[in-house]
Motif scaffolding. Structure first.
Motif, mmCIF file in Angstrom:
data_model
loop_
_atom_site.group_PDB
_atom_site.id
_atom_site.type_symbol
_atom_site.label_atom_id
_atom_site.label_comp_id
_atom_site.label_asym_id
_atom_site.label_seq_id
_atom_site.Cartn_x
_atom_site.Cartn_y
_atom_site.Cartn_z
ATOM 1 N N ASP A 8 10.134 2.696 37.157
ATOM 2 C CA ASP A 8 11.530 2.290 37.386
ATOM 3 C C ASP A 8 12.505 3.051 36.497
ATOM 4 O OD1 ASP A 8 11.149 1.054 34.920
ATOM 5 O OD2 ASP A 8 12.157 -0.802 35.508
ATOM 6 N N TRP A 36 11.885 -2.842 39.687
ATOM 7 C CA TRP A 36 10.470 -2.862 39.291
ATOM 8 C C TRP A 36 9.617 -3.841 40.105
ATOM 9 C CZ3 TRP A 36 9.355 -7.599 37.270
ATOM 10 C CH2 TRP A 36 10.372 -8.297 36.606
ATOM 11 N N CYS A 59 6.941 0.668 33.840
ATOM 12 C CA CYS A 59 8.293 0.180 33.633
ATOM 13 C C CYS A 59 8.503 0.130 32.124
ATOM 14 C CB CYS A 59 8.538 -1.158 34.329
ATOM 15 S SG CYS A 59 7.452 -2.510 33.818
ATOM 16 N N TRP A 60 9.633 -0.403 31.674
ATOM 17 C CA TRP A 60 9.885 -0.354 30.225
ATOM 18 C C TRP A 60 8.711 -0.936 29.450
ATOM 19 C CZ3 TRP A 60 15.690 -1.676 28.927
ATOM 20 C CH2 TRP A 60 16.508 -0.714 29.535
ATOM 21 N N THR A 61 8.291 -2.136 29.845
ATOM 22 C CA THR A 61 7.167 -2.776 29.148
ATOM 23 C C THR A 61 5.822 -2.542 29.841
ATOM 24 O OG1 THR A 61 7.424 -4.803 30.420
ATOM 25 C CG2 THR A 61 8.649 -4.656 28.318
ATOM 26 N N GLY A 62 5.855 -2.304 31.127
ATOM 27 C CA GLY A 62 4.641 -2.253 31.951
ATOM 28 C C GLY A 62 4.292 -3.614 32.539
ATOM 29 N N THR A 63 4.826 -4.666 31.935
ATOM 30 C CA THR A 63 4.437 -6.019 32.354
ATOM 31 C C THR A 63 4.994 -6.398 33.720
ATOM 32 O OG1 THR A 63 4.395 -6.682 30.031
ATOM 33 C CG2 THR A 63 4.457 -8.438 31.663
ATOM 34 N N GLY A 64 6.264 -6.125 33.953
ATOM 35 C CA GLY A 64 6.875 -6.539 35.214
ATOM 36 C C GLY A 64 6.215 -5.885 36.417
#
Ligand SMILES: O=C(CO)[C@H](O)[C@H](O)COP(=O)(O)O
Length: 134
Positions: A8, A36, A59-64
């Motif tokens: 994203d 995302w 994504c920024w964290t990978g979590t979403g």
């Protein structure tokens, strides 16, 4: 292998992963969006539908993106931040989508993580009964 990829945001880390996937695999981009949830789901669907062998989401964290991919039945997305976690996700969980943070992984680490994930050909047969329960 055919790898469905989505991120994203674009930075040095995503560019390094795209360069690696393009050089070593067939890169498939099932969606282009900055959303995302949509990107994670699109990669998950590409894997489950058989358009790709594995997915990589960032994504920024990978979590979403991991959560979004995991909402697609049949997806086993794993968030990984080093090669050991990534390799274990394939060996012991038969993960079919790799999720990474594009903000916290340096470009060379992200490529190393992706290589470790995609380098495992088969899950550990000793884990088959556990994996079947997922
Ligand atoms: O890490 C993420 C989700 O887990 C996203 O990349 C981050 O929250 C930024 O999203 P947006 O651009 O929609 O604000």
């Amino acid at each position: 292998m055919r790898i469905a990829f989505a991120a994203d945001d674009e930075n040095e880390t995503t560019r390094a992963v795209v360069a690696y996937l393009t050089a070593e695999h067939e890169l498939i981009r099932p969606a282009r969006s900055e959303s995302w949830p949509q990107l994670g789901a699109a990669v998950g669907r590409a894997v489950v539908d058989g358009d790709a062998d594995f997915g990589v989401v960032m994504c920024w964290t990978g979590t979403g993106t991991a959560i979004a991919a995991n909402k697609v039945p049949g997806v086993r997305a794993a968030l990984a931040w080093d090669a050991w976690i990534a390799e274990g996700a394939r060996k012991w969980n038969d993960a079919n989508v790799l999720a990474m943070s594009l903000k916290r992984l340096a470009p060379d680490v992200a490529v190393e993580v992706a290589k470790a994930f995609l380098g495992v050909s088969e899950p550990d047969p000793d884990e088959a009964a556990n994996i079947a329960q997922l």
